[in-house]
Design an enzyme around this catalytic site. Structure first.
Site, PDB file in Angstrom:
ATOM      1  CB  CYS A 293      11.009  53.758  42.899  1.00 46.46           C
ATOM      2  SG  CYS A 293      10.001  54.751  41.816  1.00 46.46           S
ATOM      3  CE  LYS A 295      10.574  55.064  49.969  1.00 52.31           C
ATOM      4  NZ  LYS A 295       9.806  54.711  51.141  1.00 52.31           N
ATOM      5  CB  THR A 296       9.673  47.732  50.457  1.00 51.87           C
ATOM      6  OG1 THR A 296       8.768  48.791  50.759  1.00 51.87           O
ATOM      7  CG2 THR A 296       9.477  46.608  51.467  1.00 51.87           C
ATOM      8  CG  ASP A 309       7.140  54.960  53.612  1.00 52.66           C
ATOM      9  OD1 ASP A 309       7.540  55.140  52.454  1.00 52.66           O
ATOM     10  OD2 ASP A 309       6.079  55.445  54.042  1.00 52.66           O
TER      11      ASP A 309
HETATM   12  C1  OXD Z   1       3.740  55.823  49.495  1.00 50.15           C
HETATM   13  C2  OXD Z   1       3.647  54.808  50.552  1.00 50.15           C
HETATM   14  O1  OXD Z   1       2.811  55.957  48.679  1.00 50.15           O
HETATM   15  O2  OXD Z   1       4.629  54.622  51.268  1.00 50.15           O
HETATM   16  O3  OXD Z   1       4.772  56.508  49.454  1.00 50.15           O
HETATM   17  O4  OXD Z   1       2.610  54.167  50.714  1.00 50.15           O
HETATM   18 MN    MN Z   2       6.219  55.975  50.909  1.00 54.27          MN
END
Ligand code: OXD
Ligand code: MN
Length: 647
Positions: A293, A295-296, A309
């Site tokens: 969603c 985050k990165t 993460d």
């Molecule tokens: C996840 C990941 O699936 O960080 O959350 O790979």
């Molecule tokens: Mn993750």
């Protein structure tokens, strides 16, 4: 409540090694002199017993103790290529790894917490009785490494010496998994013993890909033995299922925070990034979002990117909320990563200099990795996770939507390596929560107090993504951490209230919700397109940075505080040089009261099924917000534009 070291210790029951004398005898029989000498640097008896039992259970032909030296790293990488787990790509240092087509995401239906009879787990998690898991692991892991080398590495999940860092052992017969481990975690071979003493615990992970055939994937399991802080994973390679130092140990870290350090620590599914504000100050954010969603991408917006993460958090003696990143690299979803939205990452992915493992993308005949949304014209042919591919290949996307790139963060232009290595951690001033929400919450809303902030985390809902096999629909995703919370959710809720409400935390953060996924059609426009672009994140975080320092005012609403148009307009101009029409602001920030109330009702109904005293605080927040929303609706109607709220 979780009791540690209860029930049968499956690894030692199957391995059968119970004394350090037996362990040492086994090492002498099975390790060559060089690796025997390497292992002599580890003296912690509990750790040596884990390793001996993994050896006795898996019966590898050879054991390799990974010291983290350049030679060892190089060896693991070379062997991965030699064994065919990875192949070289055109850019030196770049490789491709394919997981089996059935193993392209976290296998939620084959992932279990091993539970003792009285042990309760989260209503959103799956548990299996200890004796059932024991029998299954015995059946499938005994002798699973015959003909293979067992690699053993020692890592620190966080900078060595940081209060919330936790050491871990990774054991695997897969070179790809060990190669990934070295890119993502700090090898702490020389500090391991001291770290175990400092922290008073360590995690153990045992993995083997076994036969690595599609027909065996249904037999694959990912087990978390919380009581003995040990994971087991077999018949799979996808790193989310196998490199259990990541999400397997994140689950254990969550247990540790809740049951060993309640009110003092949290272990979160959050990025950590620093935003530069006026005068060059750097303000650190930690933000949660469900897998897949953004985050990165959000983390990369920071001028001082730390991690994308996970966050290990604690309350420092000076009253600040501190966090460290348990990782040093990223295992990021690559779909839609392109020059426009992700320039730092693209630099690493398209130019020599960084060591990168691409997984499950397409490789064209020139050895160039390609993925959906990379911003280039589609290739005419290539090989992907299903084999040969052309644009005419029916029903198979060019790259799997959960295809990934694995690289160390230090190769990414905006990463602050010095800060990520600092055991003091960073002071977190802003906490954000987000999910894939097409129709309800505005792009930003700030909680009026800590309890309301906890309620934002408790109330995330999100549309399923490709990171989890078989997931569909819009689901509850409390704190975006629920796939990794084994504990009953009400206990987790209580740990959140205890942490943010702890009087020792004198420097409270700002807590906010973020939502990038509103669509035109849900906000009075037409089409499923998003109301905004990836780069707008610079503005949302930029506004929060200013708000934290009291440099912008906000509009008060029943759900929290929202930005004023003029401030956003200025930030759009200054940060991303983009016109921001007031009409767009109104579409984004109008309160759709019926939707919000429906969301609160849904949350209340779901949380009512979770017994626990902490619910009282959550329901008080919902009650106050709902009363405010109903009064607003009575006064102004079902859809209230921000201009009317300010009045
Ligand atoms: C996840 C990941 O699936 O960080 O959350 O790979
Ligand atoms: Mn993750």
């Amino acid at each position: 409540m979780l009791e540690f070291k209860q029930g049968v210790d499956i690894l030692s029951a199957i391995g059968g090694i119970t004394t350090i004398g037996e362990a040492k005898k086994l090492f002498e029989e099975r390790l060559d002199p060089e690796h025997l000498q390497r292992l002599a640097a580890i003296t912690n008896e509990a750790a040596l017993l884990k390793i001996a039992n993994a050896m006795a259970m898996c019966v590898p032909d050879r054991i390799y103790i990974h010291t983290g030296s350049d030679e060892d790293r190089d060896y693991v990488r070379r062997m991965s290529l030699e064994k065919g787990e990875e192949q070289s790509l055109a850019i030196p240092g770049h490789t491709i790894h394919f997981d089996l087509p059935e193993d392209q995401g976290r296998m939620v239906d084959q992932t279990f917490y091993i539970a003792d009879p009285a042990e309760e787990v989260s209503s959103l998690a799956k548990k299996e009785a200890r004796e059932v898991s024991h029998a299954y692991i015995k059946e499938h892991m005994c002798g699973i490494m015959r003909g293979k080398t067992m690699y053993v590495g020692f890592y620190s999940r966080g900078p060595v010496g940081a209060r919330a860092s936790i050491p871990a052992i990774e054991i695997s017969s897969s070179n790809y998994v060990m190669h990934s481990a070295e890119l993502l975690y700090r090898n702490c071979y020389t500090d391991f013993d001291a770290e175990v003493i400092r922290r008073g615990e360590f995690f153990t992970n045992v993995h083997s890909e076994g036969t690595n055939r599609s027909e065996d994937v249904p037999k694959a399991r990912i087990y978390m033995d919380r009581s003995w802080q040990t994971t087991f994973s077999f018949f799979c390679t996808y790193a989310g299922n196998t490199l259990l130092m990541k999400k397997g140990n994140h689950r254990f870290a969550t247990d540790s925070a809740m049951y060993k350090h309640n009110g003092e620590e949290l272990s979160e599914h959050m990025f950590i990034t620093g935003m530069t504000g006026p005068g060059g100050r750097v303000t650190y954010f930690a933000g949660a979002a469900p897998s897949g969603c953004g985050k990165t991408t959000t983390a990369m917006v920071g001028s001082n990117f730390i991690g994308d993460d996970l966050a290990q958090m604690w309350i420092e003696a000076d009253g600040s909320l501190r966090a460290v990143n348990p990782e040093i690299g990223i295992f990021g979803i690559i779909e839609d990563v392109n020059q426009e939205g992700d320039p730092y990452l693209m630099h690493c992915l398209r130019r020599p200099g960084a060591e990168v493992i691409f997984s499950n993308v397409l490789v064209d005949p020139q050895g160039k990795p390609r993925w959906t949304g990379d911003g280039e014209p589609p290739p005419e042919q290539g090989v992907n996770f299903k084999g040969a591919w052309t644009p005419a290949t029916a029903g198979v996307p060019m790259s799997h939507p959960n295809s990934r790139c694995t690289l160390t963060a230090e190769t990414i232009g905006n990463h602050n390596k010095r800060v990520n290595a600092d055991p003091k951690g960073v002071v977190i001033k802003v906490i954000t929560y987000s999910g894939r929400d097409a129709n309800t919450m505005p792009p930003i809303w700030v909680a009026k107090n800590m309890d309301a902030g906890v309620a934002i985390g408790a109330s995330i809902v999100s549309k399923a993504t490709a990171a989890e096999i078989g997931a569909s629909g819009v689901n509850r995703q409390p704190w975006a951490n629920s796939p990794f919370v084994a504990a009953p959710l009400a206990e987790y809720l209580e740990a959140q209230f205890n942490f943010y409400g702890n009087p020792k935390m004198s420097q409270k953060p700002i807590m906010a919700g973020l939502n990038y996924f509103l669509t035109h059609e849900e906000r009075g426009g037409s089409g499923k397109g998003l109301l905004g672009e990836k780069q707008d994140v610079h503005v949302w975080l930029g506004w929060l940075e200013l708000f934290t320092h009291g440099e912008v005012q906000a509009i008060e609403t029943p759900i929290g505080l929202i930005p004023k148009y003029e401030d956003l307009h200025q930030l759009f101009t200054n940060r991303i040089d983009k016109e921001y029409p007031e009409s767009l602001y109104i579409m984004q920030f109008s309160l759709y009261i019926d939707n919000i109330i429906a969301r609160i009702d849904l949350q209340e109904a779901a949380w009512s099924k979770e017994p626990g005293t902490s619910l009282r605080l959550l329901f008080a927040v919902y009650k106050e917000q709902k009363a405010g929303l109903l009064a607003l609706k009575a006064a102004k109607g079902r859809i209230v534009p921000p201009g009317e709220l300010a009045a």
